[in-house]
Scaffold this motif. Structure first.
Motif, PDB file in Angstrom:
ATOM      1  N   MET A 127       1.197  -1.285  -0.076  1.00  0.00           N
ATOM      2  CA  MET A 127      -0.241  -0.006   0.214  1.00  0.00           C
ATOM      3  C   MET A 127       0.743   1.540   0.428  1.00  0.00           C
ATOM      4  O   MET A 127       0.988   2.281  -1.012  1.00  0.00           O
ATOM      5  N   PRO A 128       2.026   1.423   0.997  1.00  0.00           N
ATOM      6  CA  PRO A 128       2.866   2.943   0.989  1.00  0.00           C
ATOM      7  C   PRO A 128       3.526   3.019  -0.826  1.00  0.00           C
ATOM      8  O   PRO A 128       3.229   4.131  -1.331  1.00  0.00           O
ATOM      9  N   LEU A 129       3.666   2.054  -1.338  1.00  0.00           N
ATOM     10  CA  LEU A 129       3.835   1.846  -2.796  1.00  0.00           C
ATOM     11  C   LEU A 129       2.687   2.616  -3.634  1.00  0.00           C
ATOM     12  O   LEU A 129       3.038   3.863  -4.530  1.00  0.00           O
ATOM     13  N   PHE A 130       1.534   2.590  -3.632  1.00  0.00           N
ATOM     14  CA  PHE A 130       0.504   2.772  -4.547  1.00  0.00           C
ATOM     15  C   PHE A 130       0.911   5.072  -4.007  1.00  0.00           C
ATOM     16  O   PHE A 130       0.193   5.520  -4.749  1.00  0.00           O
ATOM     17  N   PHE A 131       0.793   4.774  -2.573  1.00  0.00           N
ATOM     18  CA  PHE A 131       0.179   5.741  -2.170  1.00  0.00           C
ATOM     19  C   PHE A 131       1.887   6.961  -2.893  1.00  0.00           C
ATOM     20  O   PHE A 131       1.697   7.710  -2.514  1.00  0.00           O
ATOM     21  N   MET A 132       3.311   6.639  -3.176  1.00  0.00           N
ATOM     22  CA  MET A 132       4.738   6.922  -3.313  1.00  0.00           C
ATOM     23  C   MET A 132       4.329   7.067  -4.711  1.00  0.00           C
ATOM     24  O   MET A 132       4.576   7.988  -5.011  1.00  0.00           O
ATOM     25  N   ILE A 133       3.879   6.575  -5.851  1.00  0.00           N
ATOM     26  CA  ILE A 133       3.208   6.023  -7.225  1.00  0.00           C
ATOM     27  C   ILE A 133       2.443   7.487  -7.162  1.00  0.00           C
ATOM     28  O   ILE A 133       2.846   8.322  -7.953  1.00  0.00           O
ATOM     29  N   SER A 134       1.336   7.980  -5.961  1.00  0.00           N
ATOM     30  CA  SER A 134       0.771   8.766  -6.490  1.00  0.00           C
ATOM     31  C   SER A 134       1.059  10.321  -5.926  1.00  0.00           C
ATOM     32  O   SER A 134       1.129  10.984  -6.569  1.00  0.00           O
TER      33      SER A 134
ATOM     34  N   LEU B 277       0.222   9.920   7.794  1.00  0.00           N
ATOM     35  CA  LEU B 277       1.256   9.049   7.052  1.00  0.00           C
ATOM     36  C   LEU B 277       0.620   9.007   5.534  1.00  0.00           C
ATOM     37  O   LEU B 277       1.642   8.843   4.954  1.00  0.00           O
ATOM     38  N   VAL B 278      -0.711   8.925   5.254  1.00  0.00           N
ATOM     39  CA  VAL B 278      -0.598   9.098   3.809  1.00  0.00           C
ATOM     40  C   VAL B 278       0.131  10.107   3.487  1.00  0.00           C
ATOM     41  O   VAL B 278       1.077   9.935   2.509  1.00  0.00           O
ATOM     42  N   SER B 279       0.095  11.466   3.637  1.00  0.00           N
ATOM     43  CA  SER B 279       0.935  12.149   3.436  1.00  0.00           C
ATOM     44  C   SER B 279       2.543  12.149   3.034  1.00  0.00           C
ATOM     45  O   SER B 279       2.782  13.079   2.632  1.00  0.00           O
ATOM     46  N   GLY B 280       2.834  11.298   4.591  1.00  0.00           N
ATOM     47  CA  GLY B 280       4.114  11.005   4.272  1.00  0.00           C
ATOM     48  C   GLY B 280       4.713  10.659   2.963  1.00  0.00           C
ATOM     49  O   GLY B 280       5.730  10.723   2.541  1.00  0.00           O
ATOM     50  N   TYR B 281       3.864   9.119   3.306  1.00  0.00           N
ATOM     51  CA  TYR B 281       4.593   8.684   1.774  1.00  0.00           C
ATOM     52  C   TYR B 281       4.517   9.725   0.597  1.00  0.00           C
ATOM     53  O   TYR B 281       5.197   8.680  -0.774  1.00  0.00           O
ATOM     54  N   ILE B 282       3.002   9.733   0.377  1.00  0.00           N
ATOM     55  CA  ILE B 282       2.768  10.963  -0.488  1.00  0.00           C
ATOM     56  C   ILE B 282       4.471  11.331  -1.173  1.00  0.00           C
ATOM     57  O   ILE B 282       4.610  12.021  -2.347  1.00  0.00           O
ATOM     58  N   ILE B 283       4.833  12.315  -0.263  1.00  0.00           N
ATOM     59  CA  ILE B 283       5.362  13.638   0.281  1.00  0.00           C
ATOM     60  C   ILE B 283       7.020  13.414  -0.586  1.00  0.00           C
ATOM     61  O   ILE B 283       7.921  13.254  -1.127  1.00  0.00           O
ATOM     62  N   ILE B 284       7.195  11.779  -0.061  1.00  0.00           N
ATOM     63  CA  ILE B 284       8.248  11.357  -0.611  1.00  0.00           C
ATOM     64  C   ILE B 284       8.616  10.886  -1.145  1.00  0.00           C
ATOM     65  O   ILE B 284       9.053  10.627  -2.292  1.00  0.00           O
ATOM     66  N   GLY B 285       6.861   9.847  -1.960  1.00  0.00           N
ATOM     67  CA  GLY B 285       7.045   9.879  -3.744  1.00  0.00           C
ATOM     68  C   GLY B 285       7.487  11.428  -4.387  1.00  0.00           C
ATOM     69  O   GLY B 285       7.842  10.710  -5.866  1.00  0.00           O
TER      70      GLY B 285
ATOM     71  N   ALA C 293       9.312  -0.394  -7.220  1.00  0.00           N
ATOM     72  CA  ALA C 293       8.826  -1.197  -6.605  1.00  0.00           C
ATOM     73  C   ALA C 293       9.588  -1.865  -5.310  1.00  0.00           C
ATOM     74  O   ALA C 293       8.776  -1.540  -4.955  1.00  0.00           O
ATOM     75  N   SER C 294      10.677  -1.908  -5.401  1.00  0.00           N
ATOM     76  CA  SER C 294      11.451  -2.091  -4.648  1.00  0.00           C
ATOM     77  C   SER C 294      11.990  -0.446  -3.943  1.00  0.00           C
ATOM     78  O   SER C 294      11.668  -0.942  -2.945  1.00  0.00           O
ATOM     79  N   ILE C 295      11.364   0.724  -4.255  1.00  0.00           N
ATOM     80  CA  ILE C 295      12.036   1.579  -3.462  1.00  0.00           C
ATOM     81  C   ILE C 295      11.164   1.914  -1.870  1.00  0.00           C
ATOM     82  O   ILE C 295      12.078   2.473  -1.068  1.00  0.00           O
ATOM     83  N   PRO C 296       9.910   0.505  -1.756  1.00  0.00           N
ATOM     84  CA  PRO C 296       9.806   1.271  -0.454  1.00  0.00           C
ATOM     85  C   PRO C 296      10.561   0.256   1.224  1.00  0.00           C
ATOM     86  O   PRO C 296      10.354   0.963   2.235  1.00  0.00           O
ATOM     87  N   LEU C 297      10.827  -0.571   0.211  1.00  0.00           N
ATOM     88  CA  LEU C 297      11.947  -1.756   0.617  1.00  0.00           C
ATOM     89  C   LEU C 297      13.171  -0.941   1.370  1.00  0.00           C
ATOM     90  O   LEU C 297      13.511  -1.369   2.622  1.00  0.00           O
TER      91      LEU C 297
END
Length: 215
Positions: free
Chosen positions: A42-49, A181-189, A211-215
């Protein structure tokens, strides 16, 4: 903006992982795979967004993006609600009115809709943050990492304030408890595009790299 094929393929990988993660025949047999998928799918999808987010400070465009997320959520509620009501012993029927406001999905028949609301509220928080700090910057990236780490810690420390009749946590209306939390993933992306210039942007290798970035 040039379309990056690797991002499309990374989304496909994410969708495949979501399908596998919710397949009981797969997860019951391979517990390690299930745990691995739930580390990042799920963090992957938020980051891609966040990677595909443009004009974050433009409220009109952000509002349209949020609207396109909430319309499917509202439509799913209207479509699935009659079916839910047709099941006399459905546990969420006891909280049917308040359940319409919850984005966790636990209070409505169509549980996967939680993602749409979580992303919408996450975008709202991202827009608010963008008014005070440039999110595509080193300081924005560090703030995002801090948001993720702090919120992951807090979510594990405090019990959900509300539960449905089966005891599943509801959190806050419209997933507001998950929004930082979701905003954090979005900004990282949003920042990742600055750091992966040397990664191929097309082909399977590029997709796997994204795809491996969140790891």
């Amino acid at each position: 903006m040039t379309r990056i094929v690797a991002i499309d393929i990374a989304k496909s990988i994410g969708i495949l992982l979501v399908a596998l993660g919710h397949n009981r025949a797969f997860t019951n047999e391979i517990h390690l795979a299930h745990s691995f998928i739930y580390l990042f799918h799920m963090p992957l999808f938020f980051m891609i967004s966040g990677m595909t987010l443009n004009n974050v400070t433009d409220w009109d465009k952000m509002r349209m993006r949020i609207k396109y997320l909430l319309w499917p959520y509202a439509a799913s509620f209207v479509i699935f609600l009659p079916r839910q009501l047709s099941i006399p012993d459905h546990p969420s029927n006891q909280n049917i009115i308040s359940g319409a406001l919850w984005g966790s999905g636990n209070a409505i028949y169509n549980t996967p809709s939680w993602f749409l609301v979580a992303l919408a509220t996450g975008l709202l928080v991202t827009f608010a943050i963008s008014k005070f700090i440039e999110i595509r910057s080193n300081s924005g990236f560090l703030l995002a990492v801090a948001l993720v780490l702090i919120n992951l810690q807090l979510l594990g420390q405090f019990p959900a304030p509300f539960q449905d009749s089966t005891g599943r946590p509801l959190g806050l209306p419209f997933n507001l408890d998950l929004a930082p939390l979701v905003s954090g993933y979005i900004i990282i992306g949003a920042n990742l595009m600055r750091f992966i210039d040397k990664v191929p942007r097309s082909g399977l290798f590029g997709a796997l790299s994204l795809a491996s970035i969140p790891l």
